[in-house]
Design a protein around this motif. Structure first.
Motif, PDB file in Angstrom:
ATOM      1  N   VAL A   1       0.834  -1.203   0.000  1.00 53.80           N
ATOM      2  CA  VAL A   1       0.000   0.000   0.000  1.00 53.80           C
ATOM      3  C   VAL A   1       0.866   1.249   0.000  1.00 53.80           C
ATOM      4  O   VAL A   1       0.617   2.211  -0.739  1.00 53.80           O
ATOM      5  CB  VAL A   1      -0.941   0.001   1.222  1.00 53.80           C
ATOM      6  N   ILE A   2       1.926   1.248   0.835  1.00 53.24           N
ATOM      7  CA  ILE A   2       2.830   2.394   0.877  1.00 53.24           C
ATOM      8  C   ILE A   2       3.452   2.628  -0.492  1.00 53.24           C
ATOM      9  O   ILE A   2       3.504   3.764  -0.992  1.00 53.24           O
ATOM     10  CB  ILE A   2       3.934   2.166   1.933  1.00 53.24           C
ATOM     11  N   ALA A   3       3.911   1.552  -1.136  1.00 57.33           N
ATOM     12  CA  ALA A   3       4.543   1.674  -2.451  1.00 57.33           C
ATOM     13  C   ALA A   3       3.572   2.252  -3.477  1.00 57.33           C
ATOM     14  O   ALA A   3       3.919   3.164  -4.243  1.00 57.33           O
ATOM     15  CB  ALA A   3       5.043   0.302  -2.912  1.00 57.33           C
ATOM     16  N   ASN A   4       2.346   1.736  -3.499  1.00 60.32           N
ATOM     17  CA  ASN A   4       1.351   2.217  -4.468  1.00 60.32           C
ATOM     18  C   ASN A   4       0.985   3.675  -4.226  1.00 60.32           C
ATOM     19  O   ASN A   4       0.839   4.460  -5.168  1.00 60.32           O
ATOM     20  CB  ASN A   4       0.094   1.345  -4.412  1.00 60.32           C
ATOM     21  N   ARG A   5       0.852   4.045  -2.947  1.00 58.92           N
ATOM     22  CA  ARG A   5       0.451   5.415  -2.630  1.00 58.92           C
ATOM     23  C   ARG A   5       1.563   6.418  -2.920  1.00 58.92           C
ATOM     24  O   ARG A   5       1.311   7.538  -3.357  1.00 58.92           O
ATOM     25  CB  ARG A   5       0.010   5.508  -1.174  1.00 58.92           C
ATOM     26  N   MET A   6       2.810   6.013  -2.671  1.00 61.45           N
ATOM     27  CA  MET A   6       3.915   6.914  -2.984  1.00 61.45           C
ATOM     28  C   MET A   6       4.026   7.113  -4.493  1.00 61.45           C
ATOM     29  O   MET A   6       4.250   8.224  -4.975  1.00 61.45           O
ATOM     30  CB  MET A   6       5.222   6.359  -2.415  1.00 61.45           C
ATOM     31  N   LYS A   7       3.843   6.022  -5.241  1.00 60.62           N
ATOM     32  CA  LYS A   7       3.884   6.121  -6.700  1.00 60.62           C
ATOM     33  C   LYS A   7       2.745   7.006  -7.202  1.00 60.62           C
ATOM     34  O   LYS A   7       2.933   7.860  -8.082  1.00 60.62           O
ATOM     35  CB  LYS A   7       3.769   4.718  -7.305  1.00 60.62           C
ATOM     36  N   GLU A   8       1.568   6.819  -6.625  1.00 57.14           N
ATOM     37  CA  GLU A   8       0.407   7.626  -7.014  1.00 57.14           C
ATOM     38  C   GLU A   8       0.641   9.098  -6.700  1.00 57.14           C
ATOM     39  O   GLU A   8       0.343   9.984  -7.514  1.00 57.14           O
ATOM     40  CB  GLU A   8      -0.830   7.130  -6.257  1.00 57.14           C
TER      41      GLU A   8
ATOM     42  N   ASP B   1      19.558  15.980   8.021  1.00 53.72           N
ATOM     43  CA  ASP B   1      19.742  17.422   7.862  1.00 53.72           C
ATOM     44  C   ASP B   1      18.591  18.054   7.082  1.00 53.72           C
ATOM     45  O   ASP B   1      18.091  19.120   7.439  1.00 53.72           O
ATOM     46  CB  ASP B   1      21.060  17.712   7.140  1.00 53.72           C
ATOM     47  N   THR B   2      18.183  17.404   5.989  1.00 48.69           N
ATOM     48  CA  THR B   2      17.083  17.906   5.167  1.00 48.69           C
ATOM     49  C   THR B   2      16.610  16.803   4.244  1.00 48.69           C
ATOM     50  O   THR B   2      17.390  15.918   3.873  1.00 48.69           O
ATOM     51  CB  THR B   2      17.521  19.137   4.337  1.00 48.69           C
ATOM     52  N   PHE B   3      15.317  16.786   3.893  1.00 47.59           N
ATOM     53  CA  PHE B   3      14.781  15.779   2.984  1.00 47.59           C
ATOM     54  C   PHE B   3      13.528  16.309   2.324  1.00 47.59           C
ATOM     55  O   PHE B   3      13.005  17.364   2.695  1.00 47.59           O
ATOM     56  CB  PHE B   3      14.510  14.457   3.710  1.00 47.59           C
ATOM     57  N   SER B   4      13.070  15.595   1.311  1.00 51.93           N
ATOM     58  CA  SER B   4      11.867  15.994   0.571  1.00 51.93           C
ATOM     59  C   SER B   4      10.772  14.962   0.798  1.00 51.93           C
ATOM     60  O   SER B   4      10.695  13.952   0.082  1.00 51.93           O
ATOM     61  CB  SER B   4      12.164  16.111  -0.931  1.00 51.93           C
ATOM     62  N   PRO B   5       9.927  15.142   1.812  1.00 56.19           N
ATOM     63  CA  PRO B   5       8.858  14.171   2.080  1.00 56.19           C
ATOM     64  C   PRO B   5       7.851  14.126   0.933  1.00 56.19           C
ATOM     65  O   PRO B   5       7.677  15.115   0.215  1.00 56.19           O
ATOM     66  CB  PRO B   5       8.219  14.693   3.365  1.00 56.19           C
ATOM     67  N   ILE B   6       7.227  12.956   0.754  1.00 55.41           N
ATOM     68  CA  ILE B   6       6.224  12.777  -0.298  1.00 55.41           C
ATOM     69  C   ILE B   6       4.843  13.024   0.283  1.00 55.41           C
ATOM     70  O   ILE B   6       4.506  12.538   1.362  1.00 55.41           O
ATOM     71  CB  ILE B   6       6.319  11.361  -0.900  1.00 55.41           C
ATOM     72  N   ILE B   7       4.034  13.777  -0.452  1.00 54.41           N
ATOM     73  CA  ILE B   7       2.712  14.187   0.021  1.00 54.41           C
ATOM     74  C   ILE B   7       1.798  12.982   0.241  1.00 54.41           C
ATOM     75  O   ILE B   7       1.766  12.046  -0.568  1.00 54.41           O
ATOM     76  CB  ILE B   7       2.070  15.169  -0.977  1.00 54.41           C
TER      77      ILE B   7
ATOM     78  N   LEU C   1       5.057   2.183   7.648  1.00 55.69           N
ATOM     79  CA  LEU C   1       4.791   3.538   8.110  1.00 55.69           C
ATOM     80  C   LEU C   1       3.283   3.767   8.196  1.00 55.69           C
ATOM     81  O   LEU C   1       2.550   3.416   7.280  1.00 55.69           O
ATOM     82  CB  LEU C   1       5.413   4.535   7.131  1.00 55.69           C
ATOM     83  N   LEU C   2       2.851   4.356   9.302  1.00 57.02           N
ATOM     84  CA  LEU C   2       1.456   4.729   9.464  1.00 57.02           C
ATOM     85  C   LEU C   2       1.362   6.233   9.694  1.00 57.02           C
ATOM     86  O   LEU C   2       2.245   6.828  10.317  1.00 57.02           O
ATOM     87  CB  LEU C   2       0.821   4.009  10.656  1.00 57.02           C
TER      88      LEU C   2
END
Length: 451
Positions: free
Chosen positions: A241-248, A380-386, A327-328
């Motif tokens: 589910v995490i993989a599909n949602r991140m891709k989406e 230090d810094t990262f780009s989280p996925i929505i 991850l939840l």
């Protein structure tokens, strides 16, 4: 009292679930309120309690099967109770089939039973869980006499057989066999299997030719070479589910990440001053601050449907929490109208229940904005996925003791960098920058929270 156990509906949006584990086998006693089976949805796994006491007479849905909510998964009834009508009601096989199968079983003759000539497989009565364990351990279950209802083979029969026929092997040899992929059942030896027996049948002969001759006798090198290769591991339902949602998310939202450094010294003082009243974390404080700021920047708190912005006049804060298998995003509802203490208490309770696998779907749904904190890992810094369908997410990085110049003097300040990833369809750069500037004001002057 008999009852049909069904796939539960664990939340308003749940339509189906996967039965991942039966805690009881067919023929085993069940107590009301006892954990009977586990259900996995696309967000969590829940333990389901039995509705009535009795015997698990019939398993209708096997482990690993996915079915719609309220579909029958099993029948609990007394051992001598007729469940034919329940079977028909649940869509399972008729109870007559079970009677006929029993009548067709050949009677045992007096004397010793010939176990070397088992009957056809379709005449062997075995519970699904027992069969699964037998196949996994290469056990010929046709040779086992069942102790369950109608002489059905149940879990304890298979486990007893395995224990009675367990191979005698030293702990070192067992570990080495696992590392070298050696089947212990193929080692024919009277007595205990030792390390040297495993090495004799291992694949040392397949050492690649590139290995120098002088190294052939180097057993540690040989063992490492044998272990080299690939291993395929299936994703868990949560990870899929995490993989599909991140891709989406990446395919749906054109994103930009904005980073801003803030002085967290005053927030630290506030945090320390509250420790005698209640324990509060930086995440708790940021939840409160960001919830306040979101009310002033509605586009950061919206979602998009087609060509329409859906603006919310409430803030349901999602907080990403890492568990062992994934991850939840835990959702704290109505953060904009709750005090810091209430937010802290609710968040602690959500985390506790997440670790105990006691969350409901409502605890994971309805978020309008998400915070994810990797500062404790030294990032230090990262780009989280929505987290869709939201349009922004705030990443929290590590706190760094940094020398800065104030009034011509060098002083040490606690600085933190926040990373805002925003969907450019809704949030332009200037709007995102103003949002972060306002967050910075609250972080550096947390007393504004009482205004």
């Amino acid at each position: 009292m008999s009852c049909i156990e069904v796939m539960p509906k664990l939340g308003l949006t749940m339509v189906e679930g996967t039965l991942v584990n039966w805690h009881k086998s067919e023929g085993e006693k069940v107590e009301k309120g006892e954990i009977l089976f586990e259900v996995e949805t696309d967000k969590l796994t829940n333990e389901i309690e039995a509705k009535e006491s009795g015997i698990l007479r019939k398993i209708l849905v096997e482990e690993g099967e996915t079915v719609k909510c309220l579909v029958p998964v099993g029948i609990v009834a007394e051992g001598n109770e007729d469940i034919s009508q329940l079977l028909k009601q649940s869509g399972g096989e008729s109870g007559e089939n079970e009677k006929k199968e029993e009548e067709n079983r050949p009677e045992e003759k007096s004397g010793v039973k010939n176990i070397d000539t088992p009957k056809m497989e379709d005449r062997v009565k075995i519970s699904p869980l027992a069969k699964k364990i037998a196949l996994k351990n290469n056990v010929n279950y046709k040779l086992i006499k069942g102790t369950g209802p109608l002489n059905r083979i149940v879990k304890k029969d298979i486990e007893a057989y395995i224990e009675n026929n367990r191979i005698k092997v030293s702990p070192v040899a067992a570990k080495l066999a696992q590392e070298l992929n050696v089947d212990l059942t193929k080692i024919k030896k009277n007595g205990r299997i030792m390390k040297k027996d495993v090495l004799e049948v291992s694949e040392v002969a397949k050492v690649p030719e590139v290995v120098p001759k002088e190294k052939i006798e180097d057993k540690p090198v040989i063992q490492q070479l044998v272990k080299r290769g690939e291993k395929q591991v299936k994703m868990s339902a949560m990870r899929k589910v995490i993989a599909n949602r991140m891709k989406e998310s990446v395919s749906v939202s054109p994103t930009v990440t904005y980073n801003m450094t803030m002085d967290i010294s005053e927030l630290k003082r506030l945090k320390d001053s509250l420790k005698d009243i209640f324990k509060v974390t930086y995440t708790d404080l940021l939840i409160k601050i960001v919830s306040q700021v979101l009310k002033e920047f509605p586009l950061v708190n919206c979602s998009i449907k087609g060509d329409t912005f859906i603006l919310k006049n409430y803030v349901n804060m999602g907080v990403a929490v890492a568990l062992d298998d994934g991850l939840l995003v835990l959702v704290i509802k109505d953060c904009d109208i709750k005090g810091l203490k209430q937010i802290t208490t609710e968040f602690k309770d959500l985390v506790k229940r997440a670790k105990e696998n006691k969350l409901g779907l409502d605890d994971l749904e309805g978020g309008t904005f998400t915070i994810t904190n990797l500062g404790m890992f030294g990032i230090d810094t990262f780009s989280p996925i929505i987290n869709q369908p939201e349009v922004a997410i705030l990443g929290v990085n590590k706190i760094v003791q940094t020398p800065v110049v104030e009034n011509g003097e060098i002083v040490i300040r606690s600085l933190i960098s926040l990373s805002l990833t925003a969907d450019h369809r809704a949030i332009d750069g200037a709007y995102a920058a103003r949002f972060l500037q306002k967050v910075k004001q609250y972080v550096e002057k947390p007393g504004m929270l009482i205004l």
